[in-house]
Design an enzyme around this catalytic site. Structure first.
Site, mmCIF file in Angstrom:
data_model
loop_
_atom_site.group_PDB
_atom_site.id
_atom_site.type_symbol
_atom_site.label_atom_id
_atom_site.label_comp_id
_atom_site.label_asym_id
_atom_site.label_seq_id
_atom_site.Cartn_x
_atom_site.Cartn_y
_atom_site.Cartn_z
ATOM 1 N N GLY A 75 0.798 -1.228 0.000
ATOM 2 C CA GLY A 75 0.000 0.000 0.000
ATOM 3 C C GLY A 75 0.826 1.271 0.000
ATOM 4 N N CYS A 133 0.437 0.803 -9.436
ATOM 5 C CA CYS A 133 0.381 0.047 -8.182
ATOM 6 C C CYS A 133 -0.997 -0.574 -8.030
ATOM 7 C CB CYS A 133 0.680 0.922 -6.975
ATOM 8 S SG CYS A 133 0.544 -0.036 -5.445
ATOM 9 N N GLY A 245 9.842 -8.591 -13.911
ATOM 10 C CA GLY A 245 8.855 -9.624 -13.597
ATOM 11 C C GLY A 245 9.507 -10.966 -13.375
#
Lengths: 307, 284
Positions: A75, A133, A245
């Site tokens: 977050g 995000c 990734g």
């Protein structure tokens, strides 16, 4: 065979000594990792996302392990731009690696404000726009709408005096549309991509394993997915692509170069092996030498046809 | 801001420690003795090591992926230290099958240890160490440390049943009295650690400090007993810990704060813990 191998990479006006960076959110602000890694050997450090105001982040549990990877919903916990400049930047400026500051905002104006604020500071080599995000509201929006993506990139480019990278989301129907929009907005490079949104449930309690319910999947599990996204974007834009990734080893990184990435970022692997990025750099150099290549550029986009 | 964060610790290192012995001390519970002078000499009670289950991340293709955090159980202060873990899943299972003589890849010593220099501990004549399940090992290291500093200690060990009881022989070897509680009553007092701790504190709650490590509900219950009696209580918290070195912000625990900055509400247990003052933790 011992001939010089050129690992350098150019991203906009920025030249890095090698193509291996640390991914945002996986390397803190460098200082936390300095006990374990010679930072000056990195291509660049990408810092954890910085926002205009401090953010406390999501409730715990924020992470869980899954087969071949992990999930997180941090977050964007961070100290905010002013504390970043006062407390984190002095170390980063002196640590010997170029610094890419990753920023996020809820509005186009936030991004422009942050770029402008960073213009007043020295020691910043590039800005990475985190428009992807998955764990905050107003996080993904910019990376799922081509118009917004273009708008936020061009607003950042209009003020920033350093190169601007756009970090795209893989959680879209067609990432090439967003890639083209970010290129049209003036991005100097594209970061492809961020985590894939996922869900994991504890069947005993029947609750999600993350307090945020969903989270971003990272690690080896997403590597083929990210690799395909890089390959598709490389076919759609002319600006350099930074592959991200699930890259843990030099072989992983080389796959990304062959698919069209000019540089890579190491994320989750750092949690396992703090100096993973250094192993990757060494392995890339060895691969090039063993294959008689004197420059990394020779293998970018060099994937052959399957037949 | 806190007394505990002021404890000075040895540099964190990435070491390859030789496995000197591996013993299944209870079903699925393994005790490793490892060789590393850096850890053995540098570690303080409450600190942990972050252990790679595989011999090398690169050789095993990063599978299982993450390291596992284990509190240090004891050190000989020279060259060896012990950890104890429960082999539950893929990672700890793989680790339990490692052979004596192999090297174990680990980071350490990590985290903030128990604070024995704090004013209230010096005022304390006694320490009560409350450990539950695999939360007992740091209590053993703490008992060792307290003995070296001359503070009187007693232990309360909690377990589900007789087969999960950790540490009685370790405490006995240090002459630390240990009260065992089991939920099924198969050994010691039937019930929970708090059933023993409560009456002790009701009788005498002055000049002592409680130290505890174990499952979250147990820590919450121990803290709830200590707080109204104003007994200082240090807890070692556990949360999923991907990196162990302060970069991922994953292993946070919510803490109370007077600080207006929202950043201060979550604390990373790998670098700002795992030991916290119980009164600082937001137990809600």
């Amino acid at each position: 065979m011992n001939f010089p191998v050129d690992l350098s990479v150019k991203l906009g006006d920025l030249t890095l000594q090698n193509p291996v960076m640390t991914a945002s959110g996986t390397f803190g602000y460098g200082q936390e990792v300095a006990d374990f890694v010679d930072l000056s050997r990195l291509g660049a450090i990408v810092g954890k996302t910085v926002t205009r105001a401090p953010r406390s982040g999501n409730p715990a549990p924020r992470t869980c392990e899954i087969a071949g990877g992990m999930m997180n919903a941090i977050g964007l916990q961070n100290v905010g731009i002013e504390a970043f400049i006062a407390e984190k930047l002095p170390f980063l400026r002196e640590c010997g690696a170029p610094l890419v500051v990753n920023i996020a905002g809820e509005t186009v104006e936030d991004f422009a404000f942050l770029c402008e604020r960073l213009n007043r500071e020295t020691g910043i080599s590039a800005i990475e726009l985190n428009i992807s995000c998955p764990n905050v509201s107003h996080g993904l929006d910019f990376a799922t709408d081509p118009k917004l993506a273009r708008e936020v990139v061009s607003a950042a480019k209009a003020v920033s005096r350093v190169p601007v990278f756009a970090k795209l989301s893989p959680n879209v129907t067609d990432i090439t549309q967003i890639a083209r929009a970010a290129q049209d907005g003036g991005a100097d490079a594209l970061c492809v991509a961020n985590t894939f949104v996922g869900l994991s449930i504890d069947i005993k309690s029947r609750k999600p394993r993350l307090a945020n319910t969903t989270g971003g999947v990272s690690g080896p599990a997403i590597k083929p997915l990210a690799l395909r996204a890089v390959w598709r974007c490389a076919g759609a834009v002319q600006i350099p692509i930074i592959g991200i990734g699930g890259i843990c080893t030099a072989s992983d990184a080389i796959e990304f170069f062959l698919a069209g990435a000019s540089a890579v970022q190491i994320g989750t692997a750092t949690f396992v092996q703090p100096d993973a990025a250094l192993h990757v750099i060494e392995g890339i150099e060895n691969y090039l030498r063993e294959n008689g290549e004197n420059s990394l550029r020779n293998i970018v986009g060099a994937m052959r046809s399957p037949l | 801001m806190t007394a505990i964060s002021s404890v000075s610790t040895a540099p964190r290192r990435h070491v390859h420690a030789r496995l000197l012995s591996s013993e299944e001390v209870a079903p699925h519970h393994f005790r490793f003795r490892l060789e590393s002078s850096e850890i053995a000499q540098g570690a303080h009670a409450g600190q942990f090591v972050h252990v790679l289950p595989a011999p090398s991340a690169f050789e095993w293709g990063f599978d299982p992926l993450l390291r596992r955090a284990f509190s240090i159980l004891s050190t000989d202060r020279q060259s060896t230290f012990d950890v104890l873990f429960r082999a539950l899943g893929k990672g700890t299972g793989a680790l339990s099958r490692r052979r004596v003589g192999e090297t174990i890849d680990l980071l350490g010593p990590l985290g903030i240890p128990f604070d024995l220099s704090a004013f209230h501990v010096k005022q304390s004549r006694r320490a009560i160490l409350v450990g539950g399940g695999v939360g007992v090992p740091p209590m053993i290291f703490l008992a060792q440390t307290l003995r070296e500093t001359g503070i009187e200690a007693q232990a309360i060990i909690g377990a589900r049943g007789a087969s999960d009881v950790i540490g009685p022989s370790d405490f006995a070897a240090m002459n630390v009295p240990a009260h065992i509680t089991t939920e099924d009553g198969s050994v010691g007092t039937r019930g929970r650690v708090t059933d023993v701790l409560g009456p002790i504190l009701e009788k005498q709650s002055e000049n002592l400090t409680v130290f505890t490590c174990g499952p979250l509900p147990m820590l919450r219950a121990v803290a709830a007993i200590c707080e109204p009696l104003a007994v200082p209580c240090q807890v070692s918290m556990e949360e999923n810990m991907p990196c162990g070195i302060g970069v991922c912000n994953g292993c946070v625990v919510k803490v109370k704060s007077d600080d207006k900055s929202p950043y201060a509400h979550y604390r990373r247990m790998c670098v700002e813990g795992p030991v916290c003052e119980a009164r600082e933790v937001d137990w809600s």
